[in-house]
Design an enzyme around this catalytic site. Structure first.
Site, PDB file in Angstrom:
ATOM      1  N   GLY A  30     -57.227 -51.703  24.506  1.00  0.00           N
ATOM      2  CA  GLY A  30     -57.682 -52.836  25.159  1.00  0.00           C
ATOM      3  C   GLY A  30     -59.401 -53.000  25.159  1.00  0.00           C
ATOM      4  O   GLY A  30     -60.016 -53.062  26.233  1.00  0.00           O
ATOM      5  N   ASN A 108     -62.489 -58.140   8.643  1.00  0.00           N
ATOM      6  CA  ASN A 108     -63.686 -58.128   9.263  1.00  0.00           C
ATOM      7  C   ASN A 108     -64.402 -56.893   8.585  1.00  0.00           C
ATOM      8  O   ASN A 108     -65.547 -56.303   9.038  1.00  0.00           O
ATOM      9  CB  ASN A 108     -63.473 -57.600  10.589  1.00  0.00           C
ATOM     10  CG  ASN A 108     -62.696 -58.655  11.403  1.00  0.00           C
ATOM     11  OD1 ASN A 108     -61.746 -58.286  12.014  1.00  0.00           O
ATOM     12  ND2 ASN A 108     -63.236 -59.680  11.657  1.00  0.00           N
ATOM     13  N   GLU A 170     -69.156 -60.778  11.810  1.00  0.00           N
ATOM     14  CA  GLU A 170     -67.708 -60.393  11.783  1.00  0.00           C
ATOM     15  C   GLU A 170     -66.949 -60.389  10.336  1.00  0.00           C
ATOM     16  O   GLU A 170     -65.956 -60.334  10.327  1.00  0.00           O
ATOM     17  CB  GLU A 170     -66.908 -61.093  12.799  1.00  0.00           C
ATOM     18  CG  GLU A 170     -67.446 -60.709  14.362  1.00  0.00           C
ATOM     19  CD  GLU A 170     -66.940 -59.461  14.966  1.00  0.00           C
ATOM     20  OE1 GLU A 170     -65.983 -59.198  14.794  1.00  0.00           O
ATOM     21  OE2 GLU A 170     -67.850 -58.995  15.635  1.00  0.00           O
ATOM     22  N   ARG A 202     -68.723 -63.601  18.740  1.00  0.00           N
ATOM     23  CA  ARG A 202     -68.994 -62.490  17.976  1.00  0.00           C
ATOM     24  C   ARG A 202     -69.887 -62.665  16.796  1.00  0.00           C
ATOM     25  O   ARG A 202     -70.389 -61.737  16.304  1.00  0.00           O
ATOM     26  CB  ARG A 202     -67.665 -61.969  17.512  1.00  0.00           C
ATOM     27  CG  ARG A 202     -66.733 -61.388  18.548  1.00  0.00           C
ATOM     28  CD  ARG A 202     -65.895 -60.185  18.103  1.00  0.00           C
ATOM     29  NE  ARG A 202     -64.581 -59.965  18.928  1.00  0.00           N
ATOM     30  CZ  ARG A 202     -63.640 -59.184  18.620  1.00  0.00           C
ATOM     31  NH1 ARG A 202     -63.809 -58.564  17.467  1.00  0.00           N
ATOM     32  NH2 ARG A 202     -62.814 -58.930  19.190  1.00  0.00           N
ATOM     33  N   HIS A 238     -62.120 -65.003  16.531  1.00  0.00           N
ATOM     34  CA  HIS A 238     -62.546 -65.138  15.327  1.00  0.00           C
ATOM     35  C   HIS A 238     -61.971 -66.494  14.931  1.00  0.00           C
ATOM     36  O   HIS A 238     -60.802 -66.869  15.158  1.00  0.00           O
ATOM     37  CB  HIS A 238     -61.807 -64.265  14.225  1.00  0.00           C
ATOM     38  CG  HIS A 238     -62.491 -62.589  14.577  1.00  0.00           C
ATOM     39  ND1 HIS A 238     -61.721 -61.592  14.535  1.00  0.00           N
ATOM     40  CD2 HIS A 238     -63.794 -62.204  14.399  1.00  0.00           C
ATOM     41  CE1 HIS A 238     -62.510 -60.598  14.411  1.00  0.00           C
ATOM     42  NE2 HIS A 238     -63.637 -60.901  14.658  1.00  0.00           N
ATOM     43  N   ASP A 240     -60.756 -67.161  12.015  1.00  0.00           N
ATOM     44  CA  ASP A 240     -59.368 -67.048  11.475  1.00  0.00           C
ATOM     45  C   ASP A 240     -58.114 -67.009  12.209  1.00  0.00           C
ATOM     46  O   ASP A 240     -57.044 -66.984  11.970  1.00  0.00           O
ATOM     47  CB  ASP A 240     -59.562 -65.688  10.392  1.00  0.00           C
ATOM     48  CG  ASP A 240     -59.318 -64.590  10.991  1.00  0.00           C
ATOM     49  OD1 ASP A 240     -59.104 -64.431  12.306  1.00  0.00           O
ATOM     50  OD2 ASP A 240     -59.523 -63.512  10.287  1.00  0.00           O
ATOM     51  N   CYS A 356     -55.604 -60.975   9.312  1.00  0.00           N
ATOM     52  CA  CYS A 356     -56.597 -60.037   9.569  1.00  0.00           C
ATOM     53  C   CYS A 356     -56.673 -58.743   8.788  1.00  0.00           C
ATOM     54  O   CYS A 356     -57.747 -57.931   8.612  1.00  0.00           O
ATOM     55  CB  CYS A 356     -56.404 -59.509  10.988  1.00  0.00           C
ATOM     56  SG  CYS A 356     -56.723 -60.883  12.306  1.00  0.00           S
TER      57      CYS A 356
HETATM   58  O1  SUG Z   1     -61.628 -56.837  16.547  1.00  0.00           O
HETATM   59  N1  SUG Z   1     -58.490 -55.568  17.640  1.00  0.00           N
HETATM   60  C1  SUG Z   1     -59.189 -56.300  16.633  1.00  0.00           C
HETATM   61  C2  SUG Z   1     -58.496 -57.533  15.884  1.00  0.00           C
HETATM   62  C3  SUG Z   1     -59.260 -58.112  14.817  1.00  0.00           C
HETATM   63  C4  SUG Z   1     -58.676 -59.089  14.432  1.00  0.00           C
HETATM   64  N2  SUG Z   1     -59.243 -59.780  13.166  1.00  0.00           N
HETATM   65  C5  SUG Z   1     -59.268 -60.749  12.580  1.00  0.00           C
HETATM   66  N3  SUG Z   1     -59.147 -61.889  13.455  1.00  0.00           N
HETATM   67  N4  SUG Z   1     -59.686 -61.270  11.622  1.00  0.00           N
HETATM   68  C6  SUG Z   1     -60.509 -56.946  17.245  1.00  0.00           C
HETATM   69  O2  SUG Z   1     -60.625 -57.444  18.298  1.00  0.00           O
HETATM   70  C7  SUG Z   1     -58.191 -53.855  19.340  1.00  0.00           C
HETATM   71  C8  SUG Z   1     -58.304 -52.660  19.508  1.00  0.00           C
HETATM   72  C9  SUG Z   1     -57.992 -52.252  21.049  1.00  0.00           C
HETATM   73  O3  SUG Z   1     -58.073 -52.654  21.942  1.00  0.00           O
HETATM   74  O4  SUG Z   1     -57.542 -50.953  20.946  1.00  0.00           O
HETATM   75  C10 SUG Z   1     -59.072 -54.638  18.188  1.00  0.00           C
HETATM   76  O5  SUG Z   1     -60.016 -54.060  18.033  1.00  0.00           O
END
Ligand code: SUG
Length: 425
Positions: A30, A108, A170, A202, A238, A240, A356
């Protein structure tokens, strides 16, 4: 490593998707405010082995479609240097940051500008500083090391350091490229957010502008567009999560951008063959787009003249509203001819869909270090190592356990060793 890449003087530029292999410490901590799936699943038990096999299966399925497929390796975790530098904190969130397998989301990892777009005719890569989230900010130096190895051929690739951390970047998740074909000069669209909403924006505009300058892009072929704050507030952390582009097609939610009409007009002016496919909020609300991850799809050009396919998460196909819209689209005469649902549920539960998990690089595969390209044999090798060495499950309360740390580090070391990539240890 191949020495050149020029066969005669003809380059076979093609799109290669580099998926992140899900690391053995995959867990739900989280950590990402504004990422609704990740915060909703905080504290849940994760299944790293299943997660990594789901990701690998997606890579193999895309390869079976005739697409070029590569991969990037998990980064060293736990990142003990980070915890040492903080004086070994007890704070569970900081400990979890050092354990996160978040480098799996290679969209990312970096922003990539293919050779036809850049002033020096090389493909430029800038690793993303991911400065907004502590656990992600740890990634870029190790990511950069890996990118410099995979794309070491300096005749064809140019590498930059991440932009200064005062401006969050990002990477490809906030960058879209459109072109008549992958190997033609394109336009690059950088999508940034403005802070001030309930959730962090971000991508900083100055980071986007810096990357465009560093990559030597022609100013008249670069567009900057602002993310709709309502989309960020709805969980589109993001771009995307609400838009994806491939060659001449942009597929986006009606509410993705602050000023969609201005953006679309600029796109059409620079790329007259552009086709913009918009999903109206009346068909799929922003909330449903975020919950289903419809737009976090891979929009790919199928070989031959089969048109484009949209590789969507199973969750999108299972949403009645989304499925209804997709079926109507397929019945029409648009550029997207096929929808392919995939199961990446373990990644999805942390807010990471099919798109992602991949970094797109337009390059001649012959110029890439072959150790990073997926073959059938390499896929079998990777699957066997994951099956044997990745933890079956991780209870987040075990994060910090020295035994688990040992298992995670050794699983990764075995993978690197077997793939002849021990220099990344
Ligand atoms: O950066 N989740 C990532 C998901 C990234 C998705 N990427 C794209 N949309 N391109 C983030 O939020 C959750 C990790 C945790 O809570 O344990 C996390 O980092």
């Amino acid at each position: 490593m191949p020495s050149g890449g020029l066969r005669g003087d003809v380059m076979a530029l093609t799109e290669i998707n580099f998926d992140g292999i899900v690391g053995p410490s995959h867990n739900y901590a989280g950590l990402s405010l504004g990422n609704l799936a990740a915060t909703a699943n905080a504290g849940a038990v994760s299944y790293p082995r299943a997660a990594a096999l789901q990701g690998l299966e997606k890579m193999c399925a895309n390869r079976a479609l005739g697409l070029e497929q590569g991969f990037l390796l998990p980064l060293p975790r736990p990142k003990t240097a980070f915890l040492d530098a903080l004086g070994q904190p007890d704070d569970p969130a900081l400990r979890a940051a050092a354990w996160s397998a978040s480098a799996m989301w290679t969209a990312n990892a970096a922003t990539v500008s293919p050779a036809p777009d850049t002033a020096d005719g090389r493909c430029h890569l800038t690793p993303a500083n991911l400065a907004t989230m502590p656990h992600r900010s740890l990634e870029w130096p190790d990511t950069a090391r890996q990118l410099r190895l995979a794309f070491a051929n300096s005749r064809h690739f140019a590498h930059h350091d991440a932009v200064p951390a005062c401006f969050g970047d990002e990477g490809a998740a906030n960058h879209m490229r459109m072109a008549a074909r992958h190997d033609a000069p394109g336009i690059e669209i950088f999508v940034f957010g403005r802070s001030g909403g309930a959730f962090p924006a971000r991508q900083h505009e100055q980071a986007s502008r810096a990357v465009a300058r560093l990559h030597g892009l022609a100013p008249d072929r670069v567009l900057f567009a602002e993310q709709n704050p309502a989309a960020i507030a709805a969980g589109a952390f993001h771009n995307d999560v609400v838009a994806v582009a491939n060659e001449r097609v942009l597929f986006a939610h009606e509410e993705a951008f602050v000023d969609p009409e201005a953006l679309f007009a600029q796109i059409r002016e620079r790329l007259p063959e552009a086709e913009i496919v918009i999903v109206p909020a009346s068909a799929v609300s922003l909330a449903e787009a975020v919950a289903s991850y419809l737009f976090n799809a891979q929009l790919v050009t199928l070989p031959g003249s089969a048109g484009m396919a949209l590789v969507v998460p199973q969750e999108a196909w299972d949403s009645p509203a989304v499925r209804g819209w997709l079926e109507a689209m397929l019945a029409g005469n648009g550029p997207i001819r096929k929808v392919i649902p995939v199961d990446v549920r373990q990644s999805m539960a942390n807010g990471g869909g099919p798109a992602c998990l991949r970094l797109r690089v337009v390059a001649d595969p012959a110029t890439v270090d072959p150790r990073f390209l997926l073959s059938e044999t390499r896929a079998d090798t990777i699957a066997a190592i994951i099956t044997q060495h990745w933890p079956e499950q991780i209870d987040p309360r075990k994060i910090g356990s020295p035994t688990l740390a040992g298992e995670v580090a050794s699983a990764r070391a075995i993978l690197l060793q077997t793939l002849d990539l021990a220099e990344l240890v």
